[in-house]
Motif scaffolding. Structure first.
Motif, PDB file in Angstrom:
ATOM      1  N   HIS A  46       0.768  -1.210  -0.077  1.00 50.65           N
ATOM      2  CA  HIS A  46       0.043   0.057  -0.106  1.00 50.65           C
ATOM      3  C   HIS A  46       0.749   1.078  -0.215  1.00 50.65           C
ATOM      4  N   GLY A  47       0.800   2.065  -1.000  1.00 51.22           N
ATOM      5  CA  GLY A  47       1.225   3.468  -1.203  1.00 51.22           C
ATOM      6  C   GLY A  47       2.897   3.354  -1.846  1.00 51.22           C
ATOM      7  N   LYS A  48       2.875   2.003  -2.215  1.00 46.87           N
ATOM      8  CA  LYS A  48       4.437   1.824  -2.823  1.00 46.87           C
ATOM      9  C   LYS A  48       5.546   2.383  -2.185  1.00 46.87           C
ATOM     10  N   LEU A  49       5.704   1.977  -0.827  1.00 46.56           N
ATOM     11  CA  LEU A  49       6.719   2.426  -0.022  1.00 46.56           C
ATOM     12  C   LEU A  49       7.914   1.657   0.115  1.00 46.56           C
ATOM     13  N   GLU A  50       7.535   0.139  -0.350  1.00 46.10           N
ATOM     14  CA  GLU A  50       8.773  -0.762  -0.225  1.00 46.10           C
ATOM     15  C   GLU A  50       9.264  -0.835   1.181  1.00 46.10           C
ATOM     16  N   PRO A  51       8.412  -0.971   2.200  1.00 48.56           N
ATOM     17  CA  PRO A  51       8.948  -0.919   3.647  1.00 48.56           C
ATOM     18  C   PRO A  51       9.579  -2.300   4.089  1.00 48.56           C
ATOM     19  N   TRP A  52      10.496  -2.736   3.279  1.00 49.83           N
ATOM     20  CA  TRP A  52      11.024  -4.046   3.489  1.00 49.83           C
ATOM     21  C   TRP A  52      12.250  -4.051   2.667  1.00 49.83           C
ATOM     22  N   ARG A  53      13.390  -4.927   2.926  1.00 51.94           N
ATOM     23  CA  ARG A  53      14.316  -5.368   2.071  1.00 51.94           C
ATOM     24  C   ARG A  53      14.871  -6.645   2.319  1.00 51.94           C
ATOM     25  N   PHE A  54      15.794  -7.156   1.710  1.00 53.90           N
ATOM     26  CA  PHE A  54      16.379  -8.625   1.680  1.00 53.90           C
ATOM     27  C   PHE A  54      17.703  -8.618   2.059  1.00 53.90           C
ATOM     28  N   SER A 105       8.297   6.539   7.372  1.00 52.36           N
ATOM     29  CA  SER A 105       7.350   7.335   7.753  1.00 52.36           C
ATOM     30  C   SER A 105       6.317   7.915   6.660  1.00 52.36           C
ATOM     31  N   SER A 106       5.102   7.691   6.626  1.00 51.91           N
ATOM     32  CA  SER A 106       4.027   7.953   5.785  1.00 51.91           C
ATOM     33  C   SER A 106       2.697   8.502   6.544  1.00 51.91           C
ATOM     34  N   PRO A 107       2.306   9.612   6.088  1.00 45.84           N
ATOM     35  CA  PRO A 107       0.970  10.187   6.585  1.00 45.84           C
ATOM     36  C   PRO A 107      -0.123   9.240   5.986  1.00 45.84           C
ATOM     37  N   LYS A 108      -0.160   8.669   5.273  1.00 48.39           N
ATOM     38  CA  LYS A 108      -1.456   7.773   4.748  1.00 48.39           C
ATOM     39  C   LYS A 108      -1.361   6.341   4.939  1.00 48.39           C
ATOM     40  N   VAL A 109      -0.053   5.582   5.166  1.00 48.00           N
ATOM     41  CA  VAL A 109       0.105   4.398   5.408  1.00 48.00           C
ATOM     42  C   VAL A 109       0.708   4.050   6.840  1.00 48.00           C
ATOM     43  N   PRO A 110      -0.381   3.381   7.756  1.00 46.63           N
ATOM     44  CA  PRO A 110       0.127   3.302   9.243  1.00 46.63           C
ATOM     45  C   PRO A 110       1.384   2.149   9.090  1.00 46.63           C
ATOM     46  N   LYS A 111       2.193   2.281  10.056  1.00 46.30           N
ATOM     47  CA  LYS A 111       3.272   1.276  10.300  1.00 46.30           C
ATOM     48  C   LYS A 111       2.720   0.005  10.276  1.00 46.30           C
ATOM     49  N   VAL A 115       4.391  -3.236   8.229  1.00 46.77           N
ATOM     50  CA  VAL A 115       4.968  -4.643   8.545  1.00 46.77           C
ATOM     51  C   VAL A 115       3.884  -5.671   8.149  1.00 46.77           C
ATOM     52  N   TYR A 116       2.764  -5.789   7.888  1.00 49.12           N
ATOM     53  CA  TYR A 116       2.027  -6.677   7.242  1.00 49.12           C
ATOM     54  C   TYR A 116       2.501  -6.927   5.641  1.00 49.12           C
ATOM     55  N   SER A 117       2.714  -5.754   5.126  1.00 50.57           N
ATOM     56  CA  SER A 117       3.368  -6.121   3.802  1.00 50.57           C
ATOM     57  C   SER A 117       4.712  -6.880   3.876  1.00 50.57           C
ATOM     58  N   ALA A 118       5.497  -6.695   4.665  1.00 52.42           N
ATOM     59  CA  ALA A 118       6.752  -7.415   5.023  1.00 52.42           C
ATOM     60  C   ALA A 118       6.415  -8.875   5.121  1.00 52.42           C
ATOM     61  N   GLY A 119       5.317  -9.279   5.995  1.00 46.36           N
ATOM     62  CA  GLY A 119       4.967 -10.583   6.218  1.00 46.36           C
ATOM     63  C   GLY A 119       4.561 -11.229   4.915  1.00 46.36           C
ATOM     64  N   ALA A 120       3.591 -10.518   4.249  1.00 46.19           N
ATOM     65  CA  ALA A 120       3.374 -10.810   2.858  1.00 46.19           C
ATOM     66  C   ALA A 120       4.667 -11.125   1.859  1.00 46.19           C
ATOM     67  N   VAL A 121       5.477 -10.282   2.115  1.00 48.45           N
ATOM     68  CA  VAL A 121       6.828 -10.654   1.167  1.00 48.45           C
ATOM     69  C   VAL A 121       7.303 -11.928   1.663  1.00 48.45           C
ATOM     70  N   CYS A 122       7.250 -12.141   3.024  1.00 46.96           N
ATOM     71  CA  CYS A 122       7.746 -13.561   3.338  1.00 46.96           C
ATOM     72  C   CYS A 122       7.228 -14.773   3.041  1.00 46.96           C
ATOM     73  N   LEU A 123       5.834 -14.680   3.061  1.00 44.36           N
ATOM     74  CA  LEU A 123       4.941 -15.756   2.356  1.00 44.36           C
ATOM     75  C   LEU A 123       5.405 -15.764   0.652  1.00 44.36           C
ATOM     76  N   ALA A 124       5.334 -14.577   0.097  1.00 44.84           N
ATOM     77  CA  ALA A 124       5.629 -14.783  -1.422  1.00 44.84           C
ATOM     78  C   ALA A 124       7.004 -15.428  -1.616  1.00 44.84           C
ATOM     79  N   LEU A 125       7.894 -15.049  -0.923  1.00 46.79           N
ATOM     80  CA  LEU A 125       9.323 -15.625  -1.107  1.00 46.79           C
ATOM     81  C   LEU A 125       9.524 -17.222  -0.914  1.00 46.79           C
TER      82      LEU A 125
END
Length: 192
Positions: A46-54, A105-111, A115-125
């Motif tokens: 959400h928001g194309k923030l890429e709040p994760w890395r490898f 930091s994002s005014p539109k996308v809560p932390k 974090v959920y997006s990072a969890g989705a990355v784990c499952l997709a990986l």
């Protein structure tokens, strides 16, 4: 009816993680790992923030981290059997990918959504590795929550955490099927 990708659906309905202790080499090389990482990076964000890395942990790093787990376990007063178990996740596995949750930091996308997006990355990986024919398992453990281990071992910044560690290699034995959730017990249908 919409177009159906039956092969993808069949894979998802039958997918099964491979216990990390049953993984051995070879592991995917960088060329083989790149499409797996690319597939994981297509996770909802959400928001194309890429709040994760490898962080890709190759064999040399695995031994170094196993040693750090040992010293940190002693310092934290972990029971010897828990230290040994945590170390074996690194010594027994030929390769692992750490998915780092790195909220921005994002005014539109809560932390929490980040974090959920990072969890989705784990499952997709995990699923991409399995779909590519590798054995894979998503692990974490006590060391992945220790700030000293995170900063000294993985170079994480204070605002970063480990969403998951995906161990990837060649499976030595197929695991037995395990019981799955009873959908009637966990599903509520709401029509009004």
């Amino acid at each position: 009816m919409p177009d159906r990708n039956q092969a993808a659906l069949d894979f998802l309905l039958t997918r099964r993680s491979r216990p990390a202790k049953t993984l051995t080499g070879p592991a995917p090389d960088r060329v083989a790992l790149e499409p797996i990482l690319s597939a994981a990076a297509r996770s909802p964000d959400h928001g194309k923030l890429e709040p994760w890395r490898f962080i890709v942990l190759e064999q040399g790093a695995m031994g170094r981290l196993a040693d750090l787990v040992g010293s940190r376990g002693v310092a934290l007063g972990e029971p010897p059997e828990q230290i040994a178990k945590a170390q074996s996740a690194f010594t027994d596995s030929p390769l692992a990918v750490v998915v780092v949750s790195a909220p921005v930091s994002s005014p539109k996308v809560p932390k929490i959504e980040q974090v959920y997006s990072a969890g989705a990355v784990c499952l997709a990986l995990l699923n991409a590795a399995l779909a590519s024919g590798w054995g894979a398992n998503w692990l974490s453990g006590w060391a992945s929550h220790d700030r000293v281990f995170l900063s000294e071992g993985l170079g994480l910044q204070d605002h970063e955490s480990v969403a998951g560690i995906i161990h990837i290699g060649t499976e030595t034995s197929a695991p037995p099927e395990r019981p799955r959730p009873d959908l009637t017990a966990i599903t509520t249908w709401v029509d009004t």
